[in-house]
Design an enzyme around this catalytic site. Structure first.
Site, short mmCIF file in Angstrom:
data_model
loop_
_atom_site.label_atom_id
_atom_site.label_comp_id
_atom_site.label_asym_id
_atom_site.label_seq_id
_atom_site.Cartn_x
_atom_site.Cartn_y
_atom_site.Cartn_z
N PHE A 5 -5.87 -32.99 43.19
CA PHE A 5 -5.04 -33.90 43.49
C PHE A 5 -3.78 -33.31 43.88
CE2 PHE A 5 -7.84 -36.25 40.77
CZ PHE A 5 -7.90 -37.56 41.55
N ASP A 6 -3.11 -33.28 44.89
CA ASP A 6 -1.41 -33.40 45.29
C ASP A 6 -0.82 -34.18 44.23
OD1 ASP A 6 0.83 -32.40 46.31
OD2 ASP A 6 0.73 -33.95 47.49
N GLY A 7 0.38 -34.02 43.76
CA GLY A 7 1.40 -34.66 43.09
C GLY A 7 1.94 -35.85 43.85
N ASP A 38 -0.95 -35.56 50.87
CA ASP A 38 -0.41 -36.48 52.04
C ASP A 38 0.14 -35.67 52.87
OD1 ASP A 38 2.99 -36.65 51.00
OD2 ASP A 38 1.78 -35.42 49.95
#
Length: 300
Positions: free
Chosen positions: A166-168, A281
């Protein structure tokens, strides 16, 4: 296929173009229309489709189910995979046959003629929706379903356990700090994070999915878990890492490994992790992941 309880299962819906490589068929659909596409699919119904971007992720989810049931045959907190398609039932035979060919445990196939098939996601209790169509993903996000856009690419065969990256900001967390960064630059974002260090960040579009994944992960000790989760964020660790870690602690979400890249390219670390899926994103980060053969999903 073992029947799952959607109230307890982690229900994942994938479109046919996300799980299988249907790019040639999709081109035919766009150029010659739905009827020619359906004729082609029916004529090739016994020819398995090649794997698509989300294929390895779904295979690894199936592996997790096997390990959970080995540990507890009565366990209901399992992955439940649903295929959602705009194909007619007749042309969907090839999709079903392809799933059988690869031994995929898919509980439901939904062949929907309606242009917006995402209206059925909530009724199935879907926690994550993966599609190769941007309109689908935006519609699903508007309906409050965690969703991401997969880009078709050649995906290398990967081994288990299931590895999810996951990106943050704007993925696990809200985009509040991104907004400050856009308005005030890096220095303004750093000052904001220092001032807000003790305040947990808001939740991002994939928080609910990550939490459910973490719940499954807690059924195992760290060294024996069939699930590994990673945070790979552009945040710098010194100035902006503490709040991210504190937020995860506040949520009770255990992440196996965290990488604070301070704006450096994510591709090299992703190549080392070799995840089954990477959520971000930023389209530049998605491109960097694709360049090293990592299956990627964009959260718009």
């Amino acid at each position: 296929v073992l029947q799952k309880d959607p109230s307890e299962a982690l229900v994942i819906a994938v479109t046919t173009r996300a799980i299988f490589n249907l790019e040639e068929e999709h081109k035919l659909y766009l150029e010659k229309g739905k009827e020619e596409y359906a004729r082609h699919q029916q004529a090739n119904q016994d020819k398995p489709l090649p794997p698509g971007t989300a294929f390895a992720f779904i295979q690894a989810a199936q592996y997790v189910n096997e390990k959970i049931l080995e540990s507890n045959p009565a366990e209901k907190n399992l992955f439940d995979i649903l295929v959602l398609s705009n194909n007619s039932p007749e042309s969907g035979i090839r999709i079903i046959n392809s799933a059988k060919h690869y031994g995929l445990e898919i509980s439901k196939f939904c062949f929907v003629s309606d242009e917006d098939s995402t209206q059925y996601l909530k009724s199935h209790g879907v926690k994550l929706f993966l599609s190769a169509d941007r309109t689908d993903v935006c519609n699903a996000l508007r309906r409050g379903v965690s969703s991401a856009l997969v880009f078709q690419q050649e995906v290398q065969a990967t081994s288990t356990p299931l590895r999810v990256v996951f990106d943050g900001d704007a993925v696990l967390f809200s985009d509040e700090t991104d907004q400050v960064f856009r308005e005030q630059g890096l220095e303004g974002a750093v000052q904001y994070e220092r001032a807000m260090e003790a305040v947990p960040m808001g939740e991002g579009p994939l928080k609910a999915f990550a939490m459910h994944l973490g719940k499954m992960r807690k059924k195992f000790s760290q060294d024996k878990s069939p699930i590994r989760t990673y945070l790979v964020t552009a945040r710098g660790g010194r100035d902006m890492g503490v709040r991210a870690i504190k937020t995860l602690q506040e949520w009770g979400l255990a992440i196996d490994e965290a990488f604070f890249m301070d704006g450096a390219p994510k591709g090299p670390i992703l190549a080392q992790i070799q995840p089954h899926i990477f959520f971000d994103d930023g389209l530049h980060n998605i491109q960097g992941a694709q360049d090293v053969g990592v299956p990627s999903a964009w959260v718009p």
